[in-house]
Design an enzyme around this catalytic site. Structure first.
Site, short mmCIF file in Angstrom:
data_model
loop_
_atom_site.label_atom_id
_atom_site.label_comp_id
_atom_site.label_asym_id
_atom_site.label_seq_id
_atom_site.Cartn_x
_atom_site.Cartn_y
_atom_site.Cartn_z
N TYR A 157 -2.05 0.74 10.63
CA TYR A 157 -2.14 -0.25 9.39
C TYR A 157 -1.06 -0.32 9.27
O TYR A 157 -0.01 -0.98 7.78
CB TYR A 157 -3.17 0.27 8.59
CG TYR A 157 -3.28 -0.60 7.20
CD1 TYR A 157 -3.48 -1.99 7.05
CD2 TYR A 157 -3.24 0.40 5.85
CE1 TYR A 157 -3.46 -1.92 5.61
CE2 TYR A 157 -2.82 0.50 4.92
CZ TYR A 157 -3.85 -1.39 4.95
OH TYR A 157 -3.83 -1.22 3.45
N LYS A 216 2.03 -2.08 7.04
CA LYS A 216 2.61 -2.33 5.57
C LYS A 216 4.54 -1.78 5.58
O LYS A 216 5.19 -2.35 4.87
CB LYS A 216 1.85 -1.29 4.94
CG LYS A 216 0.23 -2.53 4.84
CD LYS A 216 -0.29 -3.58 4.36
CE LYS A 216 -0.90 -4.04 4.00
NZ LYS A 216 -0.97 -4.87 2.97
N SER A 265 0.55 -1.12 -0.44
CA SER A 265 0.45 0.26 -0.25
C SER A 265 0.58 1.41 0.15
O SER A 265 1.66 1.21 0.80
CB SER A 265 -1.10 0.34 1.24
OG SER A 265 -1.71 1.47 1.62
P1 NAD Z 1 -10.58 -7.44 0.80
O1 NAD Z 1 -10.39 -7.01 2.07
O2 NAD Z 1 -11.29 -7.14 -0.28
O3 NAD Z 1 -9.87 -7.99 0.97
C1 NAD Z 1 -9.11 -9.02 2.25
C2 NAD Z 1 -8.62 -9.98 2.21
O4 NAD Z 1 -7.69 -10.49 2.87
C3 NAD Z 1 -10.46 -10.60 2.31
O5 NAD Z 1 -10.81 -11.71 0.92
C4 NAD Z 1 -9.95 -11.82 3.69
O6 NAD Z 1 -10.94 -12.78 3.95
C5 NAD Z 1 -8.31 -11.95 3.71
N1 NAD Z 1 -7.71 -12.35 4.76
C6 NAD Z 1 -8.21 -11.12 6.22
N2 NAD Z 1 -7.63 -12.32 7.44
C7 NAD Z 1 -6.85 -13.36 6.77
C8 NAD Z 1 -6.06 -14.20 6.90
N3 NAD Z 1 -6.32 -14.82 8.14
N4 NAD Z 1 -6.24 -15.50 5.49
C9 NAD Z 1 -6.11 -15.33 4.77
N5 NAD Z 1 -7.40 -14.09 4.33
C10 NAD Z 1 -7.22 -13.34 4.55
O7 NAD Z 1 -9.71 -5.87 0.45
P2 NAD Z 1 -8.76 -5.80 -1.08
O8 NAD Z 1 -8.50 -5.26 -1.03
O9 NAD Z 1 -9.01 -6.54 -1.69
O10 NAD Z 1 -7.47 -5.80 0.01
C11 NAD Z 1 -6.07 -6.93 -0.15
C12 NAD Z 1 -5.12 -5.70 0.03
O11 NAD Z 1 -4.68 -5.12 -0.83
C13 NAD Z 1 -4.67 -6.28 1.44
O12 NAD Z 1 -3.45 -6.12 1.60
C14 NAD Z 1 -4.89 -5.07 1.27
O13 NAD Z 1 -4.38 -4.06 2.63
C15 NAD Z 1 -4.19 -4.77 0.36
N6 NAD Z 1 -4.63 -2.88 -0.01
C16 NAD Z 1 -6.76 -2.33 -0.65
C17 NAD Z 1 -6.17 -1.50 -1.15
C18 NAD Z 1 -7.67 -0.43 -0.85
O14 NAD Z 1 -7.91 0.87 -1.06
N7 NAD Z 1 -8.96 -1.65 -1.20
C19 NAD Z 1 -5.61 0.31 -0.83
C20 NAD Z 1 -3.40 -0.43 -0.49
C21 NAD Z 1 -3.47 -2.27 -0.21
#
Ligand code: NAD
Length: 295
Positions: free
Chosen positions: A153, A157, A140
């Site tokens: 958070y 990261k 991120s």
């Molecule tokens: P999301 O919440 O849809 O996906 C996160 C996934 O991680 C979910 O499917 C959840 O079930 C899974 N998860 C959580 N705990 C877990 C565990 N203990 N074991 C296995 N799986 C687990 O959101 P996303 O946007 O798809 O996020 C994916 C990644 O992208 C994350 O690492 C997040 O930090 C990063 N990210 C997202 C954004 C955003 O704006 N969406 C921005 C920056 C970074």
């Protein structure tokens, strides 16, 4: 021979989208092991890949915070080699620091940081042995620069960034490439899924008025940023994740958006740190003020 890909956190968002994208690839060149903590949530993935691509997809249970679960998923990889590991599972935590319980904060580190480590530990020996492999991390912009009310958070990261940058130096000897995908806001359920201090939270209500007002302002800013600048999952998958997966020699960092680049550059170029702190404060708290003044 198919390219074997393991992805964590595939029940929603980026992980789900990437599993579908790769398993449905016209070349049929990928074999995807889509892993998720709760197999009860596999329906969305199955629905999206139903059209004749089932030989390119297998779904496995993996809770990244449970070492045994990570190891037993790794043992189920039939090909016994993984070409690409995508560490994607992650959770957010938003609110004033004083409102977070120890358990809340620990969960964030358990998933985002130690979960990433456990997954890498499970697959790295095979990659090193074969002298080939790619590790892709859903990181991120908040892993490179502080964001108000996201301290824990961002810390998790930042930790991932330090982990991967350090590993990358040694892994050059093994032809194993590690890539951090620096996501800005992406239209997934991330905001809904994250742990957030709600307005009626007792600890928040007991806090000083100034912090509460700033937090309120931040929440509005966050909504505006997601409305104006959030990217579609398909776009970042196609343009960034796929580029890193297909590159013969992937870079350490890929940015999905240029939106935060002036702030990122300021942080790197002005090493005293204070200029970044001031600029981020203006970015988050002055824009709302201007909107309020106009209204
Ligand atoms: P999301 O919440 O849809 O996906 C996160 C996934 O991680 C979910 O499917 C959840 O079930 C899974 N998860 C959580 N705990 C877990 C565990 N203990 N074991 C296995 N799986 C687990 O959101 P996303 O946007 O798809 O996020 C994916 C990644 O992208 C994350 O690492 C997040 O930090 C990063 N990210 C997202 C954004 C955003 O704006 N969406 C921005 C920056 C970074």
């Amino acid at each position: 021979w198919k390219t074997v890909v393991v992805i964590t956190g595939c029940s929603s968002g980026i992980g789900l989208g990437l599993a579908v994208r790769l398993a449905s690839d016209a070349s049929q060149g990928f074999k995807v092991y889509a892993t998720m903590r709760n197999l009860g949530k596999k329906e969305r993935l199955l629905e999206s890949v139903r059209d004749g691509h089932m030989d390119t997809l297998e779904i496995l249970q993996m809770d990244v915070t449970d070492e045994q679960s990570v190891v037993s998923a790794a043992q189920k990889i039939k090909e016994q080699k993984v070409d690409v590991l995508v560490c994607n599972a992650g959770v957010g935590l938003m609110g004033p620091l004083e409102c977070h319980s120890y358990q809340n904060m620990k969960t964030i580190f358990d998933v985002n940081f130690f979960g990433t480590i456990s997954t890498i530990q499970a697959f790295l020996p095979g990659m090193k042995h074969r002298k080939s492999g790619k590790i892709i991390i859903s990181s991120s912009v908040g892993g490179l620069q502080g964001v108000p009310f996201n301290a824990v958070y961002c810390a998790s990261k930042f930790a991932v960034e330090g982990l991967c940058e350090s590993l990358a130096i040694v892994l050059q000897h093994f032809n194993v490439h590690i890539s951090l995908i620096e996501c800005g806001p992406v239209n997934t359920n991330f905001l809904q899924n994250l742990q957030r201090t709600d307005p009626d939270d007792r600890r928040l209500q007991e806090m000083d008025l100034e912090t509460r007002a700033l937090y309120q302002q931040y929440l509005q800013h966050c909504q505006t940023i997601f409305r104006d600048a959030a990217q579609d999952t398909e776009d970042i998958l196609q343009q960034v994740f796929m580029e890193a997966i297909k590159a013969p020699s992937p870079a350490l960092r890929y940015f999905t958006t240029q939106f935060f680049m002036p702030l990122t550059k300021l942080k790197l170029e002005s090493t005293n740190g204070s200029d970044y702190v001031k600029a981020m404060h203006t970015f988050v708290f002055s824009s709302n003020q201007k909107r309020d003044d106009k209204a």
